[in-house]
Design an enzyme around this catalytic site. Sequence first.
Site, PDB file in Angstrom:
ATOM      1  N   ASN A 215       0.785  -1.244   0.029  1.00  0.00           N
ATOM      2  CA  ASN A 215      -0.034  -0.079   0.078  1.00  0.00           C
ATOM      3  C   ASN A 215       0.760   1.212  -0.032  1.00  0.00           C
ATOM      4  O   ASN A 215       0.268   2.547   0.129  1.00  0.00           O
ATOM      5  CB  ASN A 215      -0.861   0.125   1.072  1.00  0.00           C
ATOM      6  CG  ASN A 215      -0.046   0.069   2.518  1.00  0.00           C
ATOM      7  OD1 ASN A 215       0.992   0.317   2.722  1.00  0.00           O
ATOM      8  ND2 ASN A 215      -1.175   0.044   3.652  1.00  0.00           N
TER       9      ASN A 215
ATOM     10  N   THR B  24       4.578   2.753   3.987  1.00  0.00           N
ATOM     11  CA  THR B  24       6.188   2.750   4.297  1.00  0.00           C
ATOM     12  C   THR B  24       6.878   2.354   3.500  1.00  0.00           C
ATOM     13  O   THR B  24       8.011   2.791   3.371  1.00  0.00           O
ATOM     14  CB  THR B  24       6.427   2.046   5.782  1.00  0.00           C
ATOM     15  OG1 THR B  24       6.152   0.612   5.440  1.00  0.00           O
ATOM     16  CG2 THR B  24       5.392   2.773   6.760  1.00  0.00           C
TER      17      THR B  24
ATOM     18  N   VAL C 216      -3.138  -5.137   2.676  1.00  0.00           N
ATOM     19  CA  VAL C 216      -3.420  -6.390   2.816  1.00  0.00           C
ATOM     20  C   VAL C 216      -4.342  -6.731   4.115  1.00  0.00           C
ATOM     21  O   VAL C 216      -5.123  -7.807   4.290  1.00  0.00           O
ATOM     22  CB  VAL C 216      -2.090  -7.129   3.630  1.00  0.00           C
ATOM     23  CG1 VAL C 216      -1.308  -7.274   2.601  1.00  0.00           C
ATOM     24  CG2 VAL C 216      -1.459  -6.394   4.762  1.00  0.00           C
TER      25      VAL C 216
ATOM     26  N   LYS D 144      -4.725 -20.842   2.185  1.00  0.00           N
ATOM     27  CA  LYS D 144      -5.775 -22.144   2.443  1.00  0.00           C
ATOM     28  C   LYS D 144      -6.688 -22.277   1.131  1.00  0.00           C
ATOM     29  O   LYS D 144      -6.708 -23.536   0.624  1.00  0.00           O
ATOM     30  CB  LYS D 144      -6.690 -21.716   3.431  1.00  0.00           C
ATOM     31  CG  LYS D 144      -7.795 -22.969   3.738  1.00  0.00           C
ATOM     32  CD  LYS D 144      -8.471 -22.777   5.119  1.00  0.00           C
ATOM     33  CE  LYS D 144      -9.318 -21.452   5.033  1.00  0.00           C
ATOM     34  NZ  LYS D 144     -10.702 -21.715   4.470  1.00  0.00           N
TER      35      LYS D 144
ATOM     36  N   TYR E 254       2.977  -3.149  17.618  1.00  0.00           N
ATOM     37  CA  TYR E 254       3.650  -4.197  16.817  1.00  0.00           C
ATOM     38  C   TYR E 254       4.148  -5.470  17.495  1.00  0.00           C
ATOM     39  O   TYR E 254       3.890  -6.527  16.926  1.00  0.00           O
ATOM     40  CB  TYR E 254       4.939  -3.258  16.690  1.00  0.00           C
ATOM     41  CG  TYR E 254       5.917  -4.035  15.466  1.00  0.00           C
ATOM     42  CD1 TYR E 254       5.341  -4.077  14.309  1.00  0.00           C
ATOM     43  CD2 TYR E 254       7.155  -4.550  15.880  1.00  0.00           C
ATOM     44  CE1 TYR E 254       6.261  -4.828  13.299  1.00  0.00           C
ATOM     45  CE2 TYR E 254       7.849  -5.117  15.163  1.00  0.00           C
ATOM     46  CZ  TYR E 254       7.699  -5.320  13.704  1.00  0.00           C
ATOM     47  OH  TYR E 254       8.615  -5.941  12.935  1.00  0.00           O
TER      48      TYR E 254
ATOM     49  N   LYS F  66       2.609  -8.786  16.148  1.00  0.00           N
ATOM     50  CA  LYS F  66       3.197  -9.963  15.471  1.00  0.00           C
ATOM     51  C   LYS F  66       3.158 -11.115  16.270  1.00  0.00           C
ATOM     52  O   LYS F  66       3.047 -12.563  15.800  1.00  0.00           O
ATOM     53  CB  LYS F  66       4.782  -9.603  15.424  1.00  0.00           C
ATOM     54  CG  LYS F  66       5.191  -8.483  14.614  1.00  0.00           C
ATOM     55  CD  LYS F  66       4.907  -8.948  13.060  1.00  0.00           C
ATOM     56  CE  LYS F  66       5.746  -8.092  11.933  1.00  0.00           C
ATOM     57  NZ  LYS F  66       5.655  -8.575  10.526  1.00  0.00           N
TER      58      LYS F  66
END
Length: 320
Positions: free
Chosen positions: A44, A47, A69, A115, A155, A159
Amino acid sequence: MVAGKNHTGQGGLRILVTGGAGFIGSHLVDRLLALGHSVICLDNLLTGQRGSLAHLARHPRFEFRLHDVTEPVQLDVDQIYNLACPASPIHYQYNPVQTVRTAVLGAINMLDLAKNTGARIFQASTSEIYGDPLVHPQPEGYWGNVNPIGPRACYDEGKRCAETLFFDYRRQFGLSIRVARLFNTYGPRMHREDGRVVSDFIVRALAGEPLVIHGDGRQTRSFCYVDDTVEAILRLMQVPDDDIGPVNLGNPAEETILGLAERVLRQTGSRSTIRHEPRREDDPIQRQPDIALARARLDWQPETDLETGLARTIAYFKVA
């Protein structure tokens, strides 16, 4: 070189790299193309930098798609490398809610794609899941010391949740997953303004500005050159399905932040001074990977020493 199912009918795989315009992602894209694969990059550009992929504009096996995403996507691919997420404190703390959405919803959307297609999927996790560690060096079996309500939690916990999702999708749906915990990685194409210590020190040194250290500078990090990190990621995608990770990927050579600053000043020939400011909240005191698992399972260890890697990175920023 990279294992996985093949929909192309030819020698190469059709591979999706999310965050492919980012620092590590762009180097990974280059390597995959050099190996003969076809690569779709989703980014996108929040960054990521379009310029990091400019040299691929006319490459016949490369496709760039502007996409976030956090939104589902339908593609027919053989492998997925999920690197999409702001990775520097400045960037991920700028919009912490979006950081969590990217880490968690991004993981769900890419896992659902895996999947649906039967693709093998890689997750770029992070050493930040260990938080401010009470075990040193950090082995994969250490569960971490993370503040779940601190300014870095968007973050760290994002994660950690993504890792949970990857292993639950494997248990529930039988997905072929790979999870790597990346330690501090540096090299050409780092964002000039992302605040990560290597790029920040180099940019400031070249401009003659003070190098800012938060705290006394005795806190440590372990710096891995980007080519070594990418090589390890590719090797992880080749191993059998009983070697899924998580596996630490980083350089076990520990360096103080003050020592790094002095190295940068010496290698740039800069007359910049060093300025100390208060330590940031939840900033880890020590960070060093135990890479015994990577050595044993991937036959991998970093090859680029810090002096060499810094020289290449400094050369990049001199002309960037």
